[in-house]
Design a protein around this motif. Sequence first.
Motif, mmCIF file in Angstrom:
data_model
loop_
_atom_site.group_PDB
_atom_site.id
_atom_site.type_symbol
_atom_site.label_atom_id
_atom_site.label_comp_id
_atom_site.label_asym_id
_atom_site.label_seq_id
_atom_site.Cartn_x
_atom_site.Cartn_y
_atom_site.Cartn_z
ATOM 1 N N VAL A 91 -1.574 2.084 1.288
ATOM 2 C CA VAL A 91 -2.753 2.452 0.506
ATOM 3 C C VAL A 91 -3.674 1.239 0.553
ATOM 4 O O VAL A 91 -3.296 0.150 0.099
ATOM 5 C CB VAL A 91 -2.410 2.816 -0.955
ATOM 6 C CG1 VAL A 91 -3.687 3.178 -1.706
ATOM 7 C CG2 VAL A 91 -1.449 3.991 -0.999
ATOM 8 N N VAL A 110 -7.353 -0.959 -2.703
ATOM 9 C CA VAL A 110 -6.980 -0.560 -4.064
ATOM 10 C C VAL A 110 -7.794 -1.382 -5.076
ATOM 11 O O VAL A 110 -7.918 -2.595 -4.947
ATOM 12 C CB VAL A 110 -5.457 -0.794 -4.262
ATOM 13 C CG1 VAL A 110 -5.062 -0.665 -5.719
ATOM 14 C CG2 VAL A 110 -4.659 0.164 -3.386
ATOM 15 N N PHE A 166 -2.057 4.119 -7.553
ATOM 16 C CA PHE A 166 -3.075 3.232 -6.993
ATOM 17 C C PHE A 166 -4.424 3.927 -6.970
ATOM 18 O O PHE A 166 -4.537 5.054 -6.499
ATOM 19 C CB PHE A 166 -2.669 2.800 -5.577
ATOM 20 C CG PHE A 166 -1.321 2.158 -5.549
ATOM 21 C CD1 PHE A 166 -1.147 0.874 -6.026
ATOM 22 C CD2 PHE A 166 -0.210 2.861 -5.118
ATOM 23 C CE1 PHE A 166 0.104 0.296 -6.048
ATOM 24 C CE2 PHE A 166 1.050 2.286 -5.135
ATOM 25 C CZ PHE A 166 1.201 0.991 -5.605
ATOM 26 N N THR A 206 6.380 0.258 -0.563
ATOM 27 C CA THR A 206 4.980 0.355 -0.975
ATOM 28 C C THR A 206 4.198 -0.758 -0.283
ATOM 29 O O THR A 206 4.592 -1.915 -0.354
ATOM 30 C CB THR A 206 4.900 0.164 -2.503
ATOM 31 O OG1 THR A 206 5.795 1.085 -3.106
ATOM 32 C CG2 THR A 206 3.504 0.370 -3.017
ATOM 33 N N ILE A 216 0.282 -2.204 0.047
ATOM 34 C CA ILE A 216 -1.112 -2.009 -0.409
ATOM 35 C C ILE A 216 -1.989 -3.223 -0.083
ATOM 36 O O ILE A 216 -1.497 -4.341 0.050
ATOM 37 C CB ILE A 216 -1.213 -1.721 -1.931
ATOM 38 C CG1 ILE A 216 -0.718 -2.911 -2.776
ATOM 39 C CG2 ILE A 216 -0.463 -0.468 -2.321
ATOM 40 C CD1 ILE A 216 -1.108 -2.796 -4.253
#
Length: 319
Positions: A115, A118, A127, A147, A149
Amino acid sequence: MKKVLVLAEVRDGQLRNVSLEALTAAQALAEGGEIVAGVFGADAATHAVALGQHGASTVYTADHAALAQYTPDAYVQALTQLIELASPDAVVLGHTAIGRDIAPRVAARLGYGLVSDVTSVEAGPVFVRPIYAGKATQTRKFVDGTTFITIRPNNIAIGAADPSKTAVVVPVELDIKDLRTIVKDVVRKTSGKVDLSEAKVVISGGRGVKSAEGFQPLNDLAEVLGAAVGASRGACDADYCDYSMQIGQTGKVVTPDLYIACGISGAIQHLAGMSSSKVIVAINKDPEAPIFQVADYGIVGDLFEVLPLLTAEFKKVLV
Ligand code: FAD
């Protein structure tokens, strides 16, 4: 409880603020677990104190000739090896030129989701990220797996440093090979006094500045406010300034506390790069200019008259 790895970035010998913001985001992700950091470069260990005081229990340092200047080849290999060594449940990078470049490469290489960009981490963890050039926000969650990010600079407030905390420094031997690119020299196009993407105050000029010299009143105000100077693509296309200053959809994204737009009409592509600024001031001689629709304060007037007045007033209180 999770283990979170933050890749810290150093620029001109200084730890970047976004790396401390990443440590704050890491605390929300770790849920009481362990936070570790990685830093590359010859002076990596000198940043262990700040990283430790902001929550890293271990700082992995890696000094390798191939890491002295950024190349995707070397950094992708280095970050991949760091992740294999630390085995984190989550990896956090700044959404900087480097973070944007290597995060997708490493995530794809390791089969992780990503992701990017963010702006906040909420309970879940969920997020939050802007989409459609900042017109909407999207919330995303990892169902399972690691995860990964990247966080947009200047959006997550840096947590307070705890001087009683120290990090264990662990030097790491990296195996970096088969490089396809080698940086021989770096030529800076901008003066780089204040980094645009992390600046607290940004003053930008558009086609309304009318020439390269027309940026002088913006530079004068920037000097007094300690601000970075940016530009619209209109100003860059007209050759009034370098493209490294461009803010917008195809330029840099900035989120300063104060954004002063001078002689910028406010096209959607420009707004994509600055509309999340906390306070927006627009100076434009056209009262119908769309920039006034996003501005918190609007000054209808000629920037060449307004800016010297502002500079003189700020000088009285700040210098
Ligand atoms: P203009 O639209 O010409 O506006 C100049 C403004 O200056 C006017 O509002 C005028 O009233 C004012 N003015 C003139 N003289 C004065 C004065 N003396 N005092 C005060 N005000 C004055 N643009 C970006 O900025 N960033 C991007 O990343 C970007 N990406 C793009 C991507 C794509 C695919 C496309 C198609 C376009 C992109 N653009 C981008 C271009 C964008 O659409 C606009 O053309 C551009 O932002 C206009 O720049 P400007 O506001 O400086 O110029």
